[in-house]
Design an enzyme around this catalytic site. Structure first.
Site, PDB file in Angstrom:
ATOM      1  N   ARG A  83     124.640 -41.399  42.469  1.00 30.91           N
ATOM      2  CA  ARG A  83     123.805 -41.356  41.251  1.00 30.91           C
ATOM      3  C   ARG A  83     124.537 -41.995  40.069  1.00 30.91           C
ATOM      4  O   ARG A  83     123.934 -42.725  39.282  1.00 30.91           O
ATOM      5  CB  ARG A  83     123.442 -39.906  40.920  1.00 30.91           C
TER       6      ARG A  83
ATOM      7  N   ARG B 197     120.656 -28.196  42.775  1.00 26.29           N
ATOM      8  CA  ARG B 197     119.762 -29.286  43.157  1.00 26.29           C
ATOM      9  C   ARG B 197     120.406 -30.049  44.299  1.00 26.29           C
ATOM     10  O   ARG B 197     121.617 -30.278  44.286  1.00 26.29           O
ATOM     11  CB  ARG B 197     119.592 -30.241  41.967  1.00 26.29           C
TER      12      ARG B 197
ATOM     13  N   LYS C 272     120.292 -34.882  28.682  1.00 28.60           N
ATOM     14  CA  LYS C 272     118.982 -35.337  28.196  1.00 28.60           C
ATOM     15  C   LYS C 272     117.941 -34.219  28.302  1.00 28.60           C
ATOM     16  O   LYS C 272     117.138 -34.019  27.406  1.00 28.60           O
ATOM     17  CB  LYS C 272     118.492 -36.558  28.994  1.00 28.60           C
TER      18      LYS C 272
ATOM     19  N   ARG D 160     126.256 -27.462  37.990  1.00 34.94           N
ATOM     20  CA  ARG D 160     124.905 -27.153  37.485  1.00 34.94           C
ATOM     21  C   ARG D 160     124.102 -26.314  38.484  1.00 34.94           C
ATOM     22  O   ARG D 160     124.132 -26.553  39.682  1.00 34.94           O
ATOM     23  CB  ARG D 160     124.165 -28.467  37.204  1.00 34.94           C
TER      24      ARG D 160
ATOM     25  N   ARG E   7     114.906 -46.364  33.536  1.00 38.79           N
ATOM     26  CA  ARG E   7     116.241 -46.290  34.130  1.00 38.79           C
ATOM     27  C   ARG E   7     116.703 -47.664  34.606  1.00 38.79           C
ATOM     28  O   ARG E   7     117.810 -47.792  35.117  1.00 38.79           O
ATOM     29  CB  ARG E   7     116.197 -45.356  35.335  1.00 38.79           C
TER      30      ARG E   7
END
Ligand code: AMP
Length: 211
Positions: free
Chosen positions: A169, A158, A13, A125, A86
């Site tokens: 998550r 992160r 996104k 990531r 969300r």
């Protein structure tokens, strides 16, 4: 045209929002980015959000809804909602806020990526601590390891991209965010793109929807 981009963490996104900002001069409202900025600035809101985010849990609806409403006072043109709503409660609140502010919510676009692929993307990531540019250790490495190509800032993982947090998550996504598909189908705002492709191809599919 205001759009909602939704999907699991790691669906891309943020990448698609960056392309829409660059090429169509849209404006992104990313609750994840807003919350991380609040944590960095050590605001009361940031302090409240941190414990949830560190565990990979959703921040309470009232907190994020208030945040979005505040930001929307400043701009309600060509908005990309990234990572918000969300939950169905957030989606309902957004409809109410939109009516109140005279903002049209045109399309909700679901970015579909298989579960295993999401895990790979999140674990690898890395983000630049300075400018937020996003890399992946395997699929999009920086030229010099650990150093941002754009601003030479340090690349970090992160805290919520650690494997043990990712599970929570993705579970939060399954439990609370995936019901948004039905919600937007009922409102006849639902669109879907295959997010398991190169980002340029995904972008083209999104452009076709918002043309
Ligand atoms: P993101 O950068 O969108 O992946 O968001 C990172 C984290 O911020 C999430 O795992 C949640 O803890 C929190 N967060 C971001 N957006 C929301 C939202 N709309 N509702 C609840 N929590 C959120």
């Amino acid at each position: 045209m205001n759009i909602i981009l939704f999907g699991a963490p790691g669906a891309g996104k943020g990448t698609q929002s960056s392309l829409l900002i660059e090429r169509r001069k849209m404006h992104q409202i990313s609750t994840g980015d807003l919350l991380r900025a609040a944590i960095k600035d050590q605001t009361p809101l940031g302090q409240k959000a941190k414990s949830f985010m560190d565990k990979g849990e959703l921040v309470p609806d009232s907190v994020v809804i208030g945040l979005v409403e505040e930001v929307l006072q400043k701009n309600k043109q060509s908005v990309i909602f990234d990572g918000f709503p969300r939950t169905v409660a957030q989606a309902e609140a957004l409809e109410v806020i939109a009516t109140k502010l005279g903002l049209s919510l045109d399309k909700a676009i679901f970015v579909d990526v298989p579960f295993e692929e999401l895990k790979q993307r999140l674990v690898g990531r890395r983000v630049c601590k300075n400018c937020g540019a996003v890399y992946h250790v395997q699929t999009k490495p920086s030229q010099k390891e650990g150093v941002c190509d754009v601003c030479a800032g340090p690349l970090v993982q992160r805290p919520d991209d650690r494997e043990e947090v990712i599970v929570t998550r993705l579970k939060a996504y399954e439990d609370f965010t995936s019901p948004l598909k039905e919600y937007y189908k009922k409102l006849k705002k639902y669109h879907e793109v295959n997010g398991n492709k190169a980002s340029e191809e995904v972008y083209k599919s999104i452009e076709n929807i918002i043309q």
